[in-house]
Design an enzyme around this catalytic site. Structure first.
Site, PDB file in Angstrom:
ATOM      1  NE  ARG A  44      -0.504   1.710   3.725  1.00 13.55           N
ATOM      2  CZ  ARG A  44       0.669   2.301   4.007  1.00 13.55           C
ATOM      3  NH1 ARG A  44       1.742   1.598   4.288  1.00 13.55           N
ATOM      4  NH2 ARG A  44       0.758   3.624   3.992  1.00 13.55           N
ATOM      5  N   GLY A  45       0.298   2.397  -0.130  1.00 10.55           N
ATOM      6  CA  GLY A  45       1.052   3.640  -0.228  1.00 10.55           C
ATOM      7  C   GLY A  45       1.219   4.012  -1.687  1.00 10.55           C
ATOM      8  CB  ALA A  46       0.654   7.198  -3.503  1.00 10.64           C
ATOM      9  NE  ARG A  74      -6.525   0.500  -1.790  1.00 14.07           N
ATOM     10  CZ  ARG A  74      -6.111   1.096  -0.668  1.00 14.07           C
ATOM     11  NH1 ARG A  74      -4.840   1.110  -0.361  1.00 14.07           N
ATOM     12  NH2 ARG A  74      -6.980   1.709   0.125  1.00 14.07           N
ATOM     13  CD  GLN A 178      -3.784   1.934   7.395  1.00 13.19           C
ATOM     14  OE1 GLN A 178      -4.408   2.386   8.357  1.00 13.19           O
ATOM     15  NE2 GLN A 178      -4.339   1.760   6.213  1.00 13.19           N
ATOM     16  CG  ASP A 219      -3.397   7.442  -1.090  1.00 13.71           C
ATOM     17  OD1 ASP A 219      -3.014   6.302  -1.376  1.00 13.71           O
ATOM     18  OD2 ASP A 219      -3.348   7.902   0.062  1.00 13.71           O
ATOM     19  CG  ASN A 229      -3.120  11.303   3.164  1.00 14.15           C
ATOM     20  OD1 ASN A 229      -2.412  10.546   2.509  1.00 14.15           O
ATOM     21  ND2 ASN A 229      -2.935  11.494   4.450  1.00 14.15           N
ATOM     22  CE  LYS A 230      -5.460   5.125   4.928  1.00 12.44           C
ATOM     23  NZ  LYS A 230      -6.204   4.031   4.262  1.00 12.44           N
TER      24      LYS A 230
END
Length: 316
Positions: A44-46, A74, A178, A219, A229-230
């Site tokens: 995960r993570g851009a 995603r 996370q 993201d 973002n999250k």
């Protein structure tokens, strides 16, 4: 340690669902395995997703259906589709050309993270100043979200290496934690002082003073500077604006999506109720309870002090 890499004809990646209990590397040999790893957030993570997308095209070969499914794994993170498209553009030149492109994307991501760390540290703690900074962050934006070092946490790491970091307050980042599981693990490995904070406490602590800056990743960044973002990032931005604390977004240029005019055009992934009504497999809500579970939120550009990329500092 690299979060994701190409080793002996396959993708090897750190399974982030197993952290912090154990650090396990899994070997991915098919597109379906990679899609599964992406959807369950093993990777995960851009930036890491951009590399995963490019390497996945190597596994796919000429299977255009598999490539399309990988690209859609995603929807919010722009780097996944970008990485797929960059590698797929070389399919006509053969597998070696696709692999060379994917490895170039990997290497460029490593260089970009170094550049973001240095540019961000220079901005937050110029050489002519003294003192150490207290930073607040959400989710995980370190090496686990990239190949090495990371984005927002890459800036933190550079500050720490320069002796300019006092402490990091890491939000736990519900529902998959996370921040608690991954960010605190990374901060511990780098020897940086840190404490864990509940998501709801972030704005309150900002209001109380003593926080020098908020650093988050992204993201997707829309053409007008709105950032996805999250979930919880928007609340931090509001709290930071009210408290007069600078709010920085750190992301590579590849996360800027000029085809998306503004944040209202960003598709926000909803991951379903199970992650909310359970915690690491243990039910915390009564049977039959539903949930709304947006994985991301959008921070309007007018709440952002600056966007720090590998190429420049953008002040929306």
């Amino acid at each position: 340690m690299r979060t994701i890499d190409w080793v002996d004809g396959a993708i090897e990646l750190v399974d982030q669902t197993r952290l912090p209990d154990e650090c396990v590397t899994v070997r991915i040999t098919t597109v379906d395995e990679l899609i599964g790893a992406i959807r369950r957030l093993a990777v995960r993570g851009a930036p890491a997703l951009g590399v995963a997308g490019a390497l996945g095209v190597v596994l796919a070969g000429g299977d255009h259906d598999a490539i399309a499914r990988l690209r859609a794994a995603r929807p919010t993170a722009v780097n996944l589709g970008w990485g797929v498209d960059q590698a797929a553009a070389w399919l006509a030149q053969g597998r070696e050309a696709v692999l060379a492109t994917a490895l170039r994307i990997r290497d460029e991501d490593i260089a970009a993270c170094v550049a973001m760390g240095e540019r961000g540290a220079d901005l937050l703690a110029p050489a002519e100043t003294t003192g150490r900074l207290r930073i607040m962050t959400i989710c995980n934006t370190g090496a686990l979200a990239a190949v090495e070092r990371g984005t927002a946490l890459g800036v933190v790491q550079t500050l720490h290496e320069r002796g300019r970091l006092a402490e990091v307050l890491a939000l736990e980042t519900r529902p998959l934690l996370q921040g608690a599981r991954l960010t605190c693990w990374e901060l511990g490995r780098m020897g940086a002082r840190h404490r864990l904070v509940t998501d709801g406490a972030g704005p309150y602590l900002l209001a109380g003073g003593g926080i020098d800056a908020v650093l988050i990743g992204a993201d997707r960044i829309a053409a007008n500077g709105d950032t996805a973002n999250k979930i919880g990032s928007y609340a931090l931005a509001l709290g930071a604006a009210r408290a007069g604390v600078p709010f920085f977004v750190v992301a590579p240029e590849t996360t800027i999506d000029f085809a998306t005019p503004s944040g209202e055009h960003i598709e926000i992934e909803d991951r379903g109720p199970e992650e909310v009504v359970t915690v690491r497999g243990v039910r915390v809500a009564p049977e039959g309870t539903g949930a709304v579970n947006p994985a991301f939120d959008v921070t309007p550009h007018d709440l952002i002090t600056a966007i720090i990329t590998d190429k420049r500092v953008i002040r929306p």
